[in-house]
Design a protein around this motif. Structure first.
Motif, mmCIF file in Angstrom:
data_model
loop_
_atom_site.group_PDB
_atom_site.id
_atom_site.type_symbol
_atom_site.label_atom_id
_atom_site.label_comp_id
_atom_site.label_asym_id
_atom_site.label_seq_id
_atom_site.Cartn_x
_atom_site.Cartn_y
_atom_site.Cartn_z
ATOM 1 N N GLY A 104 -20.753 -17.653 22.583
ATOM 2 C CA GLY A 104 -21.510 -18.819 23.049
ATOM 3 C C GLY A 104 -23.179 -19.465 22.520
ATOM 4 O O GLY A 104 -23.803 -20.326 23.670
ATOM 5 N N MET A 105 -23.711 -18.626 21.854
ATOM 6 C CA MET A 105 -24.920 -18.715 21.297
ATOM 7 C C MET A 105 -25.481 -19.195 20.534
ATOM 8 O O MET A 105 -26.698 -18.919 20.053
ATOM 9 C CB MET A 105 -25.614 -16.908 21.483
ATOM 10 C CG MET A 105 -25.777 -15.893 22.675
ATOM 11 S SD MET A 105 -26.221 -14.641 22.389
ATOM 12 C CE MET A 105 -25.988 -13.630 23.575
ATOM 13 N N ALA A 106 -24.119 -19.745 19.783
ATOM 14 C CA ALA A 106 -24.405 -20.508 18.714
ATOM 15 C C ALA A 106 -25.392 -21.942 18.615
ATOM 16 O O ALA A 106 -26.259 -21.983 17.428
ATOM 17 C CB ALA A 106 -23.431 -21.269 18.340
ATOM 18 N N ASP A 107 -26.052 -22.012 19.583
ATOM 19 C CA ASP A 107 -26.830 -23.379 19.667
ATOM 20 C C ASP A 107 -28.155 -23.124 20.148
ATOM 21 O O ASP A 107 -29.215 -23.442 19.494
ATOM 22 C CB ASP A 107 -26.060 -24.543 20.782
ATOM 23 C CG ASP A 107 -26.627 -23.994 21.708
ATOM 24 O OD1 ASP A 107 -25.663 -22.791 22.698
ATOM 25 O OD2 ASP A 107 -26.479 -24.914 23.420
ATOM 26 N N LEU A 108 -28.412 -21.876 20.602
ATOM 27 C CA LEU A 108 -30.174 -20.641 20.049
ATOM 28 C C LEU A 108 -30.551 -20.606 18.842
ATOM 29 O O LEU A 108 -31.316 -20.094 19.067
ATOM 30 C CB LEU A 108 -29.362 -20.013 20.940
ATOM 31 C CG LEU A 108 -29.008 -20.391 22.262
ATOM 32 C CD1 LEU A 108 -29.435 -19.006 23.300
ATOM 33 C CD2 LEU A 108 -29.605 -21.227 23.331
ATOM 34 N N CYS A 109 -29.447 -20.381 18.044
ATOM 35 C CA CYS A 109 -30.013 -19.757 16.490
ATOM 36 C C CYS A 109 -31.619 -20.105 16.137
ATOM 37 O O CYS A 109 -32.475 -19.576 15.951
ATOM 38 C CB CYS A 109 -28.928 -20.189 15.273
ATOM 39 S SG CYS A 109 -28.930 -18.817 14.158
ATOM 40 N N ARG A 110 -31.287 -21.810 15.394
ATOM 41 C CA ARG A 110 -33.027 -22.041 15.251
ATOM 42 C C ARG A 110 -34.192 -22.024 16.427
ATOM 43 O O ARG A 110 -35.337 -21.419 15.720
ATOM 44 C CB ARG A 110 -32.386 -23.634 14.586
ATOM 45 C CG ARG A 110 -33.434 -24.435 13.789
ATOM 46 C CD ARG A 110 -33.129 -25.502 14.156
ATOM 47 N NE ARG A 110 -32.347 -25.524 12.984
ATOM 48 C CZ ARG A 110 -31.751 -26.266 11.920
ATOM 49 N NH1 ARG A 110 -31.836 -28.249 12.455
ATOM 50 N NH2 ARG A 110 -30.496 -26.917 10.920
ATOM 51 N N SER A 111 -33.656 -21.891 17.598
ATOM 52 C CA SER A 111 -35.228 -22.212 18.331
ATOM 53 C C SER A 111 -35.226 -20.336 18.252
ATOM 54 O O SER A 111 -36.692 -20.452 18.588
ATOM 55 C CB SER A 111 -34.600 -22.721 19.928
ATOM 56 O OG SER A 111 -33.634 -22.394 20.135
ATOM 57 N N ILE A 112 -34.679 -20.171 18.620
ATOM 58 C CA ILE A 112 -34.917 -18.370 18.155
ATOM 59 C C ILE A 112 -35.787 -17.681 16.908
ATOM 60 O O ILE A 112 -36.916 -17.273 16.894
ATOM 61 C CB ILE A 112 -33.762 -17.502 18.925
ATOM 62 C CG1 ILE A 112 -33.320 -17.915 20.280
ATOM 63 C CG2 ILE A 112 -34.181 -16.153 18.577
ATOM 64 C CD1 ILE A 112 -31.738 -17.186 20.513
ATOM 65 N N ALA A 113 -34.615 -18.621 16.279
ATOM 66 C CA ALA A 113 -35.357 -17.334 14.695
ATOM 67 C C ALA A 113 -36.637 -18.496 14.766
ATOM 68 O O ALA A 113 -37.841 -17.655 14.216
ATOM 69 C CB ALA A 113 -35.146 -18.904 13.659
ATOM 70 N N GLU A 114 -37.235 -19.296 15.183
ATOM 71 C CA GLU A 114 -38.455 -19.954 15.198
ATOM 72 C C GLU A 114 -39.355 -19.187 16.172
ATOM 73 O O GLU A 114 -40.690 -19.184 15.653
ATOM 74 C CB GLU A 114 -38.218 -20.843 15.767
ATOM 75 C CG GLU A 114 -37.836 -22.638 14.696
ATOM 76 C CD GLU A 114 -37.778 -24.046 15.209
ATOM 77 O OE1 GLU A 114 -38.362 -24.237 16.882
ATOM 78 O OE2 GLU A 114 -37.263 -24.832 14.070
ATOM 79 N N GLN A 115 -39.081 -18.515 17.333
ATOM 80 C CA GLN A 115 -39.720 -17.813 18.544
ATOM 81 C C GLN A 115 -39.887 -16.210 17.679
ATOM 82 O O GLN A 115 -41.234 -15.890 17.888
ATOM 83 C CB GLN A 115 -39.453 -18.441 19.729
ATOM 84 C CG GLN A 115 -39.331 -19.624 19.971
ATOM 85 C CD GLN A 115 -39.351 -20.009 21.563
ATOM 86 O OE1 GLN A 115 -39.835 -19.023 22.784
ATOM 87 N NE2 GLN A 115 -37.818 -20.415 21.341
ATOM 88 N N VAL A 116 -39.116 -15.527 17.269
ATOM 89 C CA VAL A 116 -39.446 -14.346 17.093
ATOM 90 C C VAL A 116 -39.508 -13.628 15.178
ATOM 91 O O VAL A 116 -40.174 -12.645 15.359
ATOM 92 C CB VAL A 116 -37.822 -13.360 16.930
ATOM 93 C CG1 VAL A 116 -37.302 -13.970 18.336
ATOM 94 C CG2 VAL A 116 -36.723 -14.071 16.419
#
Length: 245
Positions: A183-195
């Motif tokens: 259920g977190m699949a759609d968060l991958c790119r935005s989290i990568a950009e922030q961390v």
């Protein structure tokens, strides 16, 4: 190539999200069938949930086989029913925890898993051991977010998960983050950009793994344990699951 991507819970909005994540990375010529069971739990957050999700998962494996699927993805981070699915499928079957952990091991010296509830962390560690990943897995972190909260528009789930990923990098020394829920699949790119480190979504990783295995002409060995199950009668509610008879 048809890939059967199964969300083992019955929440259709999550299935749509999972299907979108798989299609976003699928190669030209690959078709994704995203499906969920019609019976079983709305989310999988316990051993009880996982056990009761497996019959519906296997029903969708059979449906994918009937549709001509070249391979199957089990899109739940507990990888429920994976061994049983491999007994039924002609092509390869890959779980998203399995694919995500192996993918993360290619990208850094160590990864941390960021998942939903603390009660599921033991299962993640168990899978890390099974897949030979304990030497890479720095930590398994829970955000204490119920799975279905990921489906609520406007919830603070995205921010909570992102902050936990940042702590994994800072406190665990993780080179890579593995998202511990389909259920977190759609968060991958935005989290990568922030961390600032690679973030691995297991749905995408498993989809590409299936494509690679099929392209190489590889399928699960049927020499012993993963041979089709022996024919026998099943009774009661499970009568329609009889195989080989």
């Amino acid at each position: 190539m048809l890939i059967n991507v199964i969300n083992p819970n019955t929440t259709e909005s999550m299935t749509e999200k999972i299907g979108a994540a798989a299609r976003a990375v699928a190669a030209a010529g690959t078709t994704v069938r995203a499906a969920n069971p019609t019976m079983g739990p709305a989310s999988i957050e316990s051993h009880y949930d996982e056990a009761l999700a497996v019959p519906g998962l296997l029903e969708q494996i059979a449906a994918g086989e009937a549709a001509g699927a070249a391979g199957h993805v089990v899109a739940c981070f507990g990888d429920p029913g994976l061994d049983a699915a491999r007994e039924l499928a002609r092509g390869p079957v890959v779980g998203i925890a399995e694919a995500a952990m192996h993918t993360a091991s290619f990208l850094g010296r160590g990864f941390s898993v960021v998942t939903t509830l603390g009660r599921t962390t033991g299962r993640a560690w168990e899978l890390a051991h099974r897949y030979g990943m304990t030497g890479f897995c720095r930590n398994v972190r829970a955000c204490e977010i119920p799975v279905l909260d990921l489906e609520i528009p406007g919830s603070n789930a995205r921010e909570t998960i992102t902050q936990e990923c940042k702590r994994a990098v800072e406190d665990d020394g993780a080179d890579v983050i593995v998202l511990g829920c389909a259920g977190m699949a759609d968060l991958c790119r935005s989290i990568a950009e922030q961390v600032g480190v690679p973030v691995v979504d297991g749905v995408a990783a498993a989809t590409k793994t299936i494509e690679s295995l099929v392209a190489q002409g590889l399928a699960t060995s049927t020499r012993s344990e993963y041979a089709p199950p022996p024919a026998k009668d099943y009774s009661g509610l499970l009568a329609r699951f009889t195989v080989g008879g």
